[in-house]
Design an enzyme around this catalytic site. Structure first.
Site, short mmCIF file in Angstrom:
data_model
loop_
_atom_site.label_atom_id
_atom_site.label_comp_id
_atom_site.label_asym_id
_atom_site.label_seq_id
_atom_site.Cartn_x
_atom_site.Cartn_y
_atom_site.Cartn_z
N SER A 125 0.85 -1.20 0.00
CA SER A 125 0.00 0.00 0.00
C SER A 125 0.87 1.24 0.00
O SER A 125 2.00 1.24 0.54
CB SER A 125 -0.86 -0.03 1.27
N TYR A 150 -2.04 -1.48 10.90
CA TYR A 150 -2.28 -2.00 9.55
C TYR A 150 -1.13 -1.60 8.62
O TYR A 150 -0.56 -2.43 7.92
CB TYR A 150 -3.62 -1.47 9.01
N LYS A 154 2.12 -3.87 6.43
CA LYS A 154 2.57 -3.79 5.03
C LYS A 154 4.06 -3.49 4.99
O LYS A 154 4.82 -4.08 4.23
CB LYS A 154 1.79 -2.70 4.28
P1 NAD Z 1 -10.95 -7.36 1.37
O1 NAD Z 1 -11.12 -7.37 2.84
O2 NAD Z 1 -12.13 -7.09 0.54
O3 NAD Z 1 -10.27 -8.72 0.87
C1 NAD Z 1 -9.38 -9.46 1.66
C2 NAD Z 1 -9.87 -10.90 1.65
O4 NAD Z 1 -8.93 -11.67 2.42
C3 NAD Z 1 -11.23 -11.07 2.28
O5 NAD Z 1 -12.07 -11.80 1.40
C4 NAD Z 1 -10.96 -11.85 3.57
O6 NAD Z 1 -12.03 -12.71 3.88
C5 NAD Z 1 -9.68 -12.56 3.23
N1 NAD Z 1 -8.82 -12.90 4.37
C6 NAD Z 1 -8.40 -12.10 5.38
N2 NAD Z 1 -7.60 -12.78 6.20
C7 NAD Z 1 -7.50 -14.05 5.71
C8 NAD Z 1 -6.82 -15.22 6.12
N3 NAD Z 1 -6.05 -15.25 7.21
N4 NAD Z 1 -6.94 -16.33 5.35
C9 NAD Z 1 -7.71 -16.34 4.25
N5 NAD Z 1 -8.39 -15.26 3.81
C10 NAD Z 1 -8.27 -14.12 4.54
O7 NAD Z 1 -9.79 -6.28 1.06
P2 NAD Z 1 -9.30 -5.69 -0.33
O8 NAD Z 1 -9.68 -4.26 -0.36
O9 NAD Z 1 -9.69 -6.57 -1.43
O10 NAD Z 1 -7.73 -5.74 -0.11
C11 NAD Z 1 -6.94 -6.82 -0.55
C12 NAD Z 1 -5.52 -6.61 -0.12
O11 NAD Z 1 -5.05 -5.36 -0.63
C13 NAD Z 1 -5.34 -6.54 1.40
O12 NAD Z 1 -4.12 -7.15 1.74
C14 NAD Z 1 -5.26 -5.05 1.65
O13 NAD Z 1 -4.54 -4.74 2.82
C15 NAD Z 1 -4.53 -4.56 0.41
N6 NAD Z 1 -4.79 -3.15 0.12
C16 NAD Z 1 -6.08 -2.72 0.01
C17 NAD Z 1 -6.32 -1.38 -0.25
C18 NAD Z 1 -7.74 -0.87 -0.35
O14 NAD Z 1 -7.95 0.32 -0.29
N7 NAD Z 1 -8.75 -1.71 -0.54
C19 NAD Z 1 -5.26 -0.48 -0.39
C20 NAD Z 1 -3.95 -0.96 -0.27
C21 NAD Z 1 -3.72 -2.31 -0.01
C1 UD1 Z 2 -7.07 4.92 3.78
C2 UD1 Z 2 -6.14 4.44 4.86
C3 UD1 Z 2 -4.88 3.87 4.23
C4 UD1 Z 2 -5.25 2.79 3.22
C5 UD1 Z 2 -6.19 3.40 2.19
C6 UD1 Z 2 -6.62 2.39 1.20
C7 UD1 Z 2 -6.60 5.87 6.81
C8 UD1 Z 2 -6.05 6.93 7.70
N1 UD1 Z 2 -5.81 5.52 5.77
O1 UD1 Z 2 -6.43 5.94 3.06
O2 UD1 Z 2 -4.04 3.32 5.21
O3 UD1 Z 2 -4.08 2.31 2.58
O4 UD1 Z 2 -7.35 3.90 2.87
O5 UD1 Z 2 -7.56 2.89 0.33
O6 UD1 Z 2 -7.67 5.35 7.03
N2 UD1 Z 2 -12.69 11.23 3.87
C9 UD1 Z 2 -13.69 12.11 4.27
N3 UD1 Z 2 -14.81 11.61 4.85
C10 UD1 Z 2 -15.00 10.27 5.05
C11 UD1 Z 2 -13.98 9.38 4.63
C12 UD1 Z 2 -12.83 9.90 4.06
O7 UD1 Z 2 -13.55 13.32 4.10
O8 UD1 Z 2 -16.05 9.87 5.60
C13 UD1 Z 2 -11.48 11.78 3.24
C14 UD1 Z 2 -10.21 11.43 4.00
O9 UD1 Z 2 -9.92 12.42 4.93
C15 UD1 Z 2 -9.20 11.40 2.86
C16 UD1 Z 2 -10.02 10.96 1.63
O10 UD1 Z 2 -11.37 11.19 1.97
O11 UD1 Z 2 -8.72 12.69 2.62
C17 UD1 Z 2 -9.82 9.50 1.30
O12 UD1 Z 2 -10.05 8.74 2.48
P1 UD1 Z 2 -10.04 7.14 2.50
O13 UD1 Z 2 -10.94 6.64 1.45
O14 UD1 Z 2 -10.29 6.72 3.90
O15 UD1 Z 2 -8.56 6.78 2.03
P2 UD1 Z 2 -7.13 7.24 2.66
O16 UD1 Z 2 -7.30 8.03 3.87
O17 UD1 Z 2 -6.34 7.81 1.56
#
Ligand code: NAD
Ligand code: UD1
Length: 340
Positions: A125, A150, A154
């Site tokens: 991330s 969290y 990473k």
């Molecule tokens: P998500 O929660 O929708 O998907 C993660 C999946 O992993 C879920 O289906 C959950 O059931 C499964 N899971 C969790 N722990 C497990 C375990 N121990 N064994 C088997 N399955 C398990 O999340 P996502 O948004 O799809 O994110 C996927 C990956 O990307 C995560 O590692 C997350 O940290 C990373 N990531 C997500 C974002 C974001 O904004 N969505 C941003 C940066 C990184």
């Molecule tokens: C968040 C996580 C980050 C993660 C990323 C994945 C936090 C502090 N950071 O990032 O670790 O990797 O999601 O997508 O949670 N906002 C509002 N009102 C809301 C929600 C959000 O104004 O109800 C604003 C936030 O202040 C930010 C922007 O929207 O400026 C995006 O927020 P969000 O979607 O939570 O993502 P990040 O904060 O960038």
């Protein structure tokens, strides 16, 4: 046919990636313990792809259960999405986050070594860049101090995987640093389906637009940006999914033991601009108020994307309007999310 094990493949990014892998001719096996997703996703994937994927309801931390997955399938590559990802929750229950996220990756890496599986893509991330104000972030930007457990998982896993690759010269690891994944599949059948009240901007806006939530609070309008609200690099989840296919393709041809890529669009959008784009997509006003800043937020975050473009051949093709309209389609087709 090359087989990819997708851990966490029932989740938001994983399920979209399964579709892109399938379209590109990869054979897919999914392992997910349903900690944060519903089994209905598999039915939706079947509708979209016209086939049922091999699915294991397993915890990736359970080495014996996971060994069965490696035993029953000839796996060539792994994409490890499995993990917990709610920032606020990670502050409340840090040990659960460290245990689940780190243990699951180590367990999978051990089995990869045992079964001679070479290629690993890891979901990292942009959070690893910490609170730096030096944007855009390049892959060479220094890693920062994370503001929550969290983020640290990473950060730590990137280091653990570098050490793992150093000790195992045949292994190929690709660390993908996602910026802000949003949007949904064009079918409206799968999308982001958070449990409870969402913490992130897009799921929250969607629920306000759909009438399930009353009003969005914008966290701070006194940032040093063009309209006072934070800037983020939102990337369509289908673009992000395509980035994973490019990463697997790359791992199959590279000699580099550890590679790192930002996956973003390179463009920044303010919170106010995101609201305006969503209003255009849904055709009505999104009620919002301005509140104080949220702890841990940085003013501006966006990616330098040249490296992924040059080496992976990856360039995001969807813009913020596409992201909003796909989100809205998903929301209107599934106002209560998916059934358990
Ligand atoms: P998500 O929660 O929708 O998907 C993660 C999946 O992993 C879920 O289906 C959950 O059931 C499964 N899971 C969790 N722990 C497990 C375990 N121990 N064994 C088997 N399955 C398990 O999340 P996502 O948004 O799809 O994110 C996927 C990956 O990307 C995560 O590692 C997350 O940290 C990373 N990531 C997500 C974002 C974001 O904004 N969505 C941003 C940066 C990184
Ligand atoms: C968040 C996580 C980050 C993660 C990323 C994945 C936090 C502090 N950071 O990032 O670790 O990797 O999601 O997508 O949670 N906002 C509002 N009102 C809301 C929600 C959000 O104004 O109800 C604003 C936030 O202040 C930010 C922007 O929207 O400026 C995006 O927020 P969000 O979607 O939570 O993502 P990040 O904060 O960038």
């Amino acid at each position: 046919m090359s087989t990819v094990l997708v851990t966490g493949g029932n989740g938001y990014i994983g399920s979209h990636t399964v579709i892109e892998l399938d379209k590109s001719g990869y054979d897919v096996v999914i392992a997910d313990n349903l900690a944060n997703s519903k089994m209905e996703v598999q039915n939706r994937l079947e509708k979209i792809c016209g086939k049922r994927f091999r699915f294991y309801n397993v915890d990736c931390c359970d080495i014996d259960a996971m060994r069965k997955v490696f035993n029953e399938n000839k796996i060539d590559s792994v994409i490890h999405f499995a993990g917990l990802k709610a920032v606020g929750e990670s502050v409340r229950i840090p040990l659960d986050y460290y245990q689940n996220n780190i243990d699951s990756m180590i367990t999978v890496a051990r089995l990869m070594a045992e079964y001679n599986v070479r290629n690993l893509v890891f979901s990292s991330s942009a959070t690893v860049y910490g609170m730096s104000e030096d944007v855009p972030f390049t892959e060479e930007s220094p890693l920062g101090v994370c503001t929550n457990p969290y983020g640290w998982t990473k950060w730590m896993l990137e280091q653990i995987l570098r050490d793992y690759a150093k000790a195992n010269p045949d292994v190929r690891v690709c660390l993908l640093r996602y910026f802000n994944p949003v949007g949904a599949h064009e079918s409206g059948l799968i999308g982001e389906d958070p449990r409870g009240i969402p913490n992130n901007l897009f799921p929250y806006i969607s629920k306000v637009a759909g009438g399930t939530l009353e009003c969005l609070t914008v966290f701070g309008d006194d940032y040093p940006t063009r309209d006072g609200t934070c800037i983020r690099d939102y990337i369509h989840v289908c673009d992000l999914a395509q980035g994973h296919v490019k990463a697997i393709d790359y791992l199959c041809r590279t000699d580099e033991s550890v590679s790192v890529f930002n996956l973003g669009t390179g463009d920044g959008t303010t919170v106010k601009e995101a609201i305006a784009a969503f209003e255009k997509a849904c055709g009505h006003e999104i009620k919002h108020v301005f509140g104080p800043r949220r702890a841990g937020d940085i003013a501006v975050s966006f990616a330098k994307t040249d490296k992924a473009e040059k080496i992976l051949g990856f360039k995001a093709k969807y813009d913020i309007n596409d992201m909003c309209s796909s989100c809205w389609k998903w929301q209107t087709m599934n106002p209560k999310g998916l059934e358990d």
